[in-house]
Design a protein around this motif. Structure first.
Motif, mmCIF file in Angstrom:
data_model
loop_
_atom_site.group_PDB
_atom_site.id
_atom_site.type_symbol
_atom_site.label_atom_id
_atom_site.label_comp_id
_atom_site.label_asym_id
_atom_site.label_seq_id
_atom_site.Cartn_x
_atom_site.Cartn_y
_atom_site.Cartn_z
ATOM 1 N N GLU A 103 13.759 45.020 -52.727
ATOM 2 C CA GLU A 103 14.872 45.265 -53.584
ATOM 3 C C GLU A 103 15.632 43.997 -53.433
ATOM 4 O O GLU A 103 15.841 43.228 -52.364
ATOM 5 N N TYR A 104 15.990 43.476 -54.742
ATOM 6 C CA TYR A 104 16.691 42.245 -54.539
ATOM 7 C C TYR A 104 18.270 42.561 -54.750
ATOM 8 O O TYR A 104 18.592 43.474 -55.557
ATOM 9 N N ILE A 105 19.059 42.422 -53.915
ATOM 10 C CA ILE A 105 20.572 42.566 -53.896
ATOM 11 C C ILE A 105 21.285 41.244 -54.113
ATOM 12 O O ILE A 105 21.284 40.572 -53.088
ATOM 13 N N VAL A 106 22.139 41.376 -54.856
ATOM 14 C CA VAL A 106 23.090 40.286 -55.071
ATOM 15 C C VAL A 106 24.464 40.962 -55.306
ATOM 16 O O VAL A 106 24.772 41.777 -56.164
ATOM 17 N N ALA A 107 25.498 40.338 -54.270
ATOM 18 C CA ALA A 107 27.106 40.861 -54.369
ATOM 19 C C ALA A 107 26.870 42.387 -54.393
ATOM 20 O O ALA A 107 27.659 42.913 -54.972
ATOM 21 N N GLY A 108 26.021 43.025 -53.386
ATOM 22 C CA GLY A 108 26.006 44.517 -53.284
ATOM 23 C C GLY A 108 25.230 45.467 -54.404
ATOM 24 O O GLY A 108 25.635 46.547 -54.276
ATOM 25 N N HIS A 109 24.795 44.590 -55.391
ATOM 26 C CA HIS A 109 24.284 45.486 -56.270
ATOM 27 C C HIS A 109 22.790 45.037 -56.590
ATOM 28 O O HIS A 109 22.283 43.827 -56.382
ATOM 29 N N THR A 110 21.958 45.903 -57.037
ATOM 30 C CA THR A 110 20.513 45.820 -57.077
ATOM 31 C C THR A 110 20.040 44.794 -58.499
ATOM 32 O O THR A 110 20.973 44.615 -59.232
ATOM 33 N N SER A 111 18.774 44.235 -58.401
ATOM 34 C CA SER A 111 18.390 43.473 -59.520
ATOM 35 C C SER A 111 18.543 44.196 -60.820
ATOM 36 O O SER A 111 18.966 43.516 -61.946
ATOM 37 N N TYR A 112 18.344 45.768 -60.849
ATOM 38 C CA TYR A 112 18.326 46.495 -61.925
ATOM 39 C C TYR A 112 19.636 46.535 -62.706
ATOM 40 O O TYR A 112 19.930 46.497 -63.787
ATOM 41 N N TRP A 113 20.659 46.851 -61.566
ATOM 42 C CA TRP A 113 22.127 47.042 -62.049
ATOM 43 C C TRP A 113 22.348 45.673 -62.878
ATOM 44 O O TRP A 113 23.191 45.672 -63.834
ATOM 45 N N TRP A 114 22.186 44.330 -62.209
ATOM 46 C CA TRP A 114 22.351 43.221 -62.907
ATOM 47 C C TRP A 114 21.624 43.037 -64.287
ATOM 48 O O TRP A 114 22.062 42.617 -65.275
ATOM 49 N N ALA A 115 20.333 43.539 -64.416
ATOM 50 C CA ALA A 115 19.702 43.655 -65.559
ATOM 51 C C ALA A 115 20.381 44.348 -66.676
ATOM 52 O O ALA A 115 20.558 44.096 -67.708
ATOM 53 N N VAL A 116 20.842 45.554 -66.170
ATOM 54 C CA VAL A 116 21.507 46.462 -67.241
ATOM 55 C C VAL A 116 22.862 45.813 -67.715
ATOM 56 O O VAL A 116 23.131 45.861 -68.811
#
Length: 204
Positions: free
Chosen positions: A52-65
């Motif tokens: 799982e990629y986590i950036v600033a407390g959010h997953t890569s999928y969250w950033w993708a959306v």
């Protein structure tokens, strides 16, 4: 002949001056849309079953959306600006009407499609669930993930290189919904407590 040519050039110059803000906006919208779609597909490609990629407390999928929403909005703005620029270049009213109708139909169909795609993306964020980050007194960190559907899928993740978190194999028996979670450590074990439920796991 020369007079007509000069007059035509002046009209063209005036028309270009009126269109310049829309052309600039169209260029910006195109860049944002292209960048958003590229980022969306790149982030989608990062997804792995055990990573799982986590950036600033959010997953890569969250950033993708998030990139999907930006790309969809910029795409719709770009299409609207493109239609307005094309209409400004058409002098005959008989041609402007069908182009306006066609542009409206294309924009409406695109808006409906992108709305459905964004809605599906939001559903995916909800189903993906929550991430709980725990830090022990000695600095050891652990992430607990729980699906947002019925909450029965819980996993432990250890920090990996960079922005990655690596999933531990095994069954997690704690439930972050039971209460605040804490992490305590010994030389060989990590103990996770969520509410009244406690589970000990070996150090990675």
């Amino acid at each position: 002949m020369v007079t007509e040519l000069v007059a035509g050039l002046r009209r063209h110059r005036v028309c270009y001056a009126e269109l310049r803000p829309r052309l600039v906006a169209l260029g910006v919208a195109t860049l944002v849309a292209a960048g958003g779609w590229l980022v969306f597909w790149w982030l989608q490609g990062l997804r792995r079953a055990d990573v799982e990629y986590i950036v600033a407390g959010h997953t890569s999928y969250w950033w993708a959306v998030l990139a999907l929403f930006a790309a969809a909005a910029a795409t719709l703005v770009g299409v609207w600006l493109l239609v307005s620029v094309i209409l400004a270049e058409i002098a005959r009213p008989l041609l402007r009407a069908p182009v306006r109708v066609l542009g409206a139909l294309v924009w409406t169909a695109g808006a409906a499609f992108l709305a459905i795609v964004c809605y599906i993306g939001l559903l995916g964020v909800g189903i993906e669930g929550n991430q709980t980050f725990l830090t022990a007194e000695d600095g050891t960190t652990l992430m607990i993930t729980q699906d947002g559907f019925d909450g029965d899928m819980v996993d432990f993740y250890d920090p990996g290189p960079g922005w990655t978190w690596l999933r531990r194999h095994g069954i997690a028996r704690v439930d972050p919904h039971d209460g605040p979670c804490t992490l305590t450590t010994t030389v060989s074990t990590l103990t996770v407590a969520c509410g009244s439920t406690t589970q000990s796991i070996p150090r990675a």
